[in-house]
Motif scaffolding. Sequence first.
Motif, PDB file in Angstrom:
ATOM      1  N   GLN A 250       0.763  -1.411   0.319  1.00 28.05           N
ATOM      2  CA  GLN A 250      -0.001  -0.382   0.268  1.00 28.05           C
ATOM      3  C   GLN A 250       0.949   1.212  -0.303  1.00 28.05           C
ATOM      4  O   GLN A 250       0.230   2.438  -0.340  1.00 28.05           O
ATOM      5  CB  GLN A 250      -0.624  -0.053   1.331  1.00 28.05           C
ATOM      6  N   HIS A 251       2.016   1.167   0.363  1.00 26.02           N
ATOM      7  CA  HIS A 251       3.190   2.652   0.228  1.00 26.02           C
ATOM      8  C   HIS A 251       4.109   2.599  -0.982  1.00 26.02           C
ATOM      9  O   HIS A 251       4.941   1.765  -1.243  1.00 26.02           O
ATOM     10  CB  HIS A 251       3.751   1.783   1.668  1.00 26.02           C
ATOM     11  N   GLN A 252       3.135   3.529  -1.771  1.00 23.59           N
ATOM     12  CA  GLN A 252       3.227   3.980  -3.070  1.00 23.59           C
ATOM     13  C   GLN A 252       4.510   4.609  -3.392  1.00 23.59           C
ATOM     14  O   GLN A 252       3.831   5.488  -3.279  1.00 23.59           O
ATOM     15  CB  GLN A 252       2.010   3.778  -3.962  1.00 23.59           C
ATOM     16  N   MET A 253       5.331   4.216  -4.122  1.00 24.98           N
ATOM     17  CA  MET A 253       6.327   5.325  -4.664  1.00 24.98           C
ATOM     18  C   MET A 253       7.296   5.504  -3.792  1.00 24.98           C
ATOM     19  O   MET A 253       7.315   6.252  -3.093  1.00 24.98           O
ATOM     20  CB  MET A 253       5.636   7.052  -5.214  1.00 24.98           C
ATOM     21  N   VAL A 254       8.734   5.353  -3.102  1.00 25.96           N
ATOM     22  CA  VAL A 254       9.049   5.169  -2.337  1.00 25.96           C
ATOM     23  C   VAL A 254      10.911   6.177  -3.032  1.00 25.96           C
ATOM     24  O   VAL A 254      11.141   5.268  -4.003  1.00 25.96           O
ATOM     25  CB  VAL A 254      10.066   4.121  -1.465  1.00 25.96           C
ATOM     26  N   LEU A 255       9.989   7.454  -2.818  1.00 28.76           N
ATOM     27  CA  LEU A 255      11.478   7.986  -3.420  1.00 28.76           C
ATOM     28  C   LEU A 255      12.457   8.560  -3.062  1.00 28.76           C
ATOM     29  O   LEU A 255      13.377   7.852  -2.568  1.00 28.76           O
ATOM     30  CB  LEU A 255       9.884   9.551  -4.030  1.00 28.76           C
ATOM     31  N   GLU A 256      12.266   9.995  -2.328  1.00 32.65           N
ATOM     32  CA  GLU A 256      13.313  10.489  -2.291  1.00 32.65           C
ATOM     33  C   GLU A 256      14.738   9.745  -0.582  1.00 32.65           C
ATOM     34  O   GLU A 256      14.209   9.700   0.327  1.00 32.65           O
ATOM     35  CB  GLU A 256      13.528  12.267  -2.182  1.00 32.65           C
ATOM     36  N   VAL A 257      15.698   9.716  -1.050  1.00 33.41           N
ATOM     37  CA  VAL A 257      16.270   9.019  -0.160  1.00 33.41           C
ATOM     38  C   VAL A 257      17.757   9.617   0.221  1.00 33.41           C
ATOM     39  O   VAL A 257      18.678  10.730   0.170  1.00 33.41           O
ATOM     40  CB  VAL A 257      17.142   7.839  -0.287  1.00 33.41           C
ATOM     41  N   ARG A 258      17.296  10.143   2.273  1.00 35.09           N
ATOM     42  CA  ARG A 258      18.616  11.170   2.217  1.00 35.09           C
ATOM     43  C   ARG A 258      19.274  10.957   3.485  1.00 35.09           C
ATOM     44  O   ARG A 258      18.527  10.529   4.827  1.00 35.09           O
ATOM     45  CB  ARG A 258      17.901  12.666   3.342  1.00 35.09           C
ATOM     46  N   PRO A 259      20.144  10.101   3.508  1.00 29.58           N
ATOM     47  CA  PRO A 259      21.212   9.911   4.776  1.00 29.58           C
ATOM     48  C   PRO A 259      21.489  10.937   5.652  1.00 29.58           C
ATOM     49  O   PRO A 259      22.247  11.736   5.011  1.00 29.58           O
ATOM     50  CB  PRO A 259      22.498   8.885   3.887  1.00 29.58           C
ATOM     51  N   SER A 260      22.352  10.792   6.928  1.00 31.36           N
ATOM     52  CA  SER A 260      22.883  11.327   7.557  1.00 31.36           C
ATOM     53  C   SER A 260      23.761  11.961   7.080  1.00 31.36           C
ATOM     54  O   SER A 260      24.420  11.495   6.595  1.00 31.36           O
ATOM     55  CB  SER A 260      22.712  10.376   9.062  1.00 31.36           C
ATOM     56  N   HIS A 261      23.883  13.031   7.453  1.00 32.53           N
ATOM     57  CA  HIS A 261      24.959  13.621   6.701  1.00 32.53           C
ATOM     58  C   HIS A 261      27.056  13.212   8.018  1.00 32.53           C
ATOM     59  O   HIS A 261      27.687  13.773   7.802  1.00 32.53           O
ATOM     60  CB  HIS A 261      25.144  15.041   6.654  1.00 32.53           C
ATOM     61  N   ASP A 262      26.227  12.764   9.269  1.00 34.38           N
ATOM     62  CA  ASP A 262      27.127  12.567   9.922  1.00 34.38           C
ATOM     63  C   ASP A 262      28.134  10.962   9.400  1.00 34.38           C
ATOM     64  O   ASP A 262      26.916  10.525   9.252  1.00 34.38           O
ATOM     65  CB  ASP A 262      26.070  11.976  10.835  1.00 34.38           C
ATOM     66  N   ASP A 339      21.914  17.632   9.953  1.00 38.39           N
ATOM     67  CA  ASP A 339      21.412  16.355  10.751  1.00 38.39           C
ATOM     68  C   ASP A 339      19.982  16.920  11.141  1.00 38.39           C
ATOM     69  O   ASP A 339      19.421  16.214  12.466  1.00 38.39           O
ATOM     70  CB  ASP A 339      21.779  15.482  11.046  1.00 38.39           C
ATOM     71  N   ARG A 340      19.944  18.167  12.199  1.00 34.83           N
ATOM     72  CA  ARG A 340      18.411  18.417  12.838  1.00 34.83           C
ATOM     73  C   ARG A 340      17.329  18.960  12.223  1.00 34.83           C
ATOM     74  O   ARG A 340      15.979  18.155  12.919  1.00 34.83           O
ATOM     75  CB  ARG A 340      19.484  19.960  12.948  1.00 34.83           C
ATOM     76  N   PHE A 341      16.826  19.020  10.970  1.00 36.00           N
ATOM     77  CA  PHE A 341      16.262  19.614  10.736  1.00 36.00           C
ATOM     78  C   PHE A 341      15.560  19.046   9.432  1.00 36.00           C
ATOM     79  O   PHE A 341      16.459  18.394   8.258  1.00 36.00           O
ATOM     80  CB  PHE A 341      15.468  20.793  10.447  1.00 36.00           C
ATOM     81  N   LEU A 342      14.317  17.911   8.824  1.00 39.79           N
ATOM     82  CA  LEU A 342      14.123  17.061   7.951  1.00 39.79           C
ATOM     83  C   LEU A 342      12.468  18.553   7.645  1.00 39.79           C
ATOM     84  O   LEU A 342      11.123  19.047   8.003  1.00 39.79           O
ATOM     85  CB  LEU A 342      13.155  15.923   8.247  1.00 39.79           C
ATOM     86  N   TYR A 343      12.913  18.389   6.101  1.00 32.81           N
ATOM     87  CA  TYR A 343      12.036  19.181   5.624  1.00 32.81           C
ATOM     88  C   TYR A 343      10.692  18.486   4.743  1.00 32.81           C
ATOM     89  O   TYR A 343      12.020  17.444   4.023  1.00 32.81           O
ATOM     90  CB  TYR A 343      12.219  19.949   4.444  1.00 32.81           C
ATOM     91  N   VAL A 344       9.617  17.961   4.623  1.00 28.12           N
ATOM     92  CA  VAL A 344       8.458  17.400   3.679  1.00 28.12           C
ATOM     93  C   VAL A 344       8.160  18.127   2.619  1.00 28.12           C
ATOM     94  O   VAL A 344       6.937  18.861   3.294  1.00 28.12           O
ATOM     95  CB  VAL A 344       8.198  16.483   4.779  1.00 28.12           C
ATOM     96  N   SER A 345       7.671  17.677   1.698  1.00 24.87           N
ATOM     97  CA  SER A 345       7.229  18.330   0.581  1.00 24.87           C
ATOM     98  C   SER A 345       6.285  17.992   0.494  1.00 24.87           C
ATOM     99  O   SER A 345       6.258  16.496   0.063  1.00 24.87           O
ATOM    100  CB  SER A 345       7.879  18.881  -0.968  1.00 24.87           C
ATOM    101  N   CYS A 346       4.886  18.785   0.803  1.00 23.72           N
ATOM    102  CA  CYS A 346       3.774  18.090   1.236  1.00 23.72           C
ATOM    103  C   CYS A 346       2.867  18.942  -1.100  1.00 23.72           C
ATOM    104  O   CYS A 346       1.832  20.205  -0.581  1.00 23.72           O
ATOM    105  CB  CYS A 346       2.625  18.505   1.880  1.00 23.72           C
ATOM    106  N   TRP A 347       2.925  18.751  -1.975  1.00 24.50           N
ATOM    107  CA  TRP A 347       2.789  18.849  -3.364  1.00 24.50           C
ATOM    108  C   TRP A 347       1.510  19.127  -3.533  1.00 24.50           C
ATOM    109  O   TRP A 347       1.457  19.646  -3.995  1.00 24.50           O
ATOM    110  CB  TRP A 347       3.469  18.320  -4.614  1.00 24.50           C
ATOM    111  N   GLY A 348       0.825  18.217  -3.097  1.00 18.83           N
ATOM    112  CA  GLY A 348      -0.815  18.075  -3.433  1.00 18.83           C
ATOM    113  C   GLY A 348      -1.696  19.370  -2.154  1.00 18.83           C
ATOM    114  O   GLY A 348      -2.452  20.343  -2.733  1.00 18.83           O
TER     115      GLY A 348
END
Length: 474
Positions: A250-262, A339-348
């Motif tokens: 059900q979890h469709q379209m696994v997109l951007e990967v963002r590893p820790s910068h550490d 690695d403090r803040f994560l930003y999430v785009s909700c385009w819809g």
Amino acid sequence: MTHATIDPTFYRSAAEAGAAPVEQLAYVVAFDRAGEQHDALTVIDVDPASATYGRLVGWSDVTGLGDELHHFGWNACSSALMHEGHDMAGLERRYLIVPGLRSSRLYIFDTHPDPSTPVLVKTVEAAELSEKAGYSRPHTMHCGPNGVFMTCLGGAAGDDDGPGGIALLDHDTFDVLRAWETARGPQHFHYDAWWHLNQNVLISSEWGSPSMIENGVVPELLLSNAYGHALHFWDLATGEHRQRVEFGDQHQMVLEVRPSHDPNATWGFVGVVISTEDLSGSIWRWYRDDQDGEGEEWKAEKVITIPAEPADPDDLPPALKPFGAVPPLITDIDLSVDDRFLYVSCWGTGELKQYDVGDPANPVEVGSVRLGGIVGRAAHPAAPDLPLAGGPQMVEVSRDGKRVYFTNSLYGAWDDQFYPDGVGAWMAKLDVGENGGLSIDERFFPHGEDFRGLRPHQVRLQGGDASSDSYCFR
């Protein structure tokens, strides 16, 4: 080779990157949906003290038509320090490699000697990508220690829907060398790839094959859970597939990967566009479970769920009318260099969310802004009477974490599907509070005819940004 001869924008650590001089320019690709004008690499002044702040100060056309420039990046970056001392002679963050998602061409721009006037110096044709690597539809790239990794959605020419994968390019000559994978395992769909350099691990994600995405979301495929829904882990040195982590159909379209910068960390985040159960979007954390002492098993857990928002069907595009709701449609995420803040785009829904991820397993929302949106059409403070279409989409964070930039166009066919009355063209900048929180910069709003009829997509910042570099040292 002494440290003094190394490109000063190759940062030894995330802290060094954050303390470096701030960006003066932003590079933004823009495309013509109709394929009648040339797509372009544009340059925007992001120096608040400049008389041309927030305006386009450079414009470089590509030579083809119908390319749909999409994700792009630098030929070399801080990851080159992994091999400091034996293969860095003359290597510098100088060239931008710009793929055409529809044409499979690669355009190489030189940003020297004048960074505001990139010059097209080479074109790699689709035939070379197909013949040497066996791939097409280049999508996302990252500069690695000894080459450029270019993820591709399609197979070789004539087999576009064949398995996608990663093409390896020389970061000096830009020649296509080969397919990076040596034992590809079960991954068929492709989207993004990045790594934990010091752990010798590459992580890759799944969207769909070209026929599944190039004309918009295919409702029958979505509702039958046919798009990608897993994450993959690889041996970075050998190109061998090691593990597949399933998220659930059900979890469709696994997109951007963002590893820790550490460089010593073994966790990161990935965004999932939509759940077919309830139209929500989600963010997952991957991590290494080394309780057995061997450290071989990778796991993933959902750490953020963003629900759909109820809406009057009369206000929705045809694809969403049956559901009476607007899905967030998580199309991009970005993790600040510290690695403090994560930003999430909700385009819809037209929302950009900010989460404190000091504890990666328990993110806390600390900021949000709304611009655009399928129903909301929230206006920018600089033009309060102008309803905006599209929404926060490709997001980029400055190295010091104080500024966030984003554009509004996702992908031509998807723009038209979810914003059928026109997606427009605009870009915004946010200022970040010391402890979180977001405010819109009212002075910064390139939009409309500033982009000459083209739609802006990804942003890269001069000297690097939060999604350009991986670091080798603490």
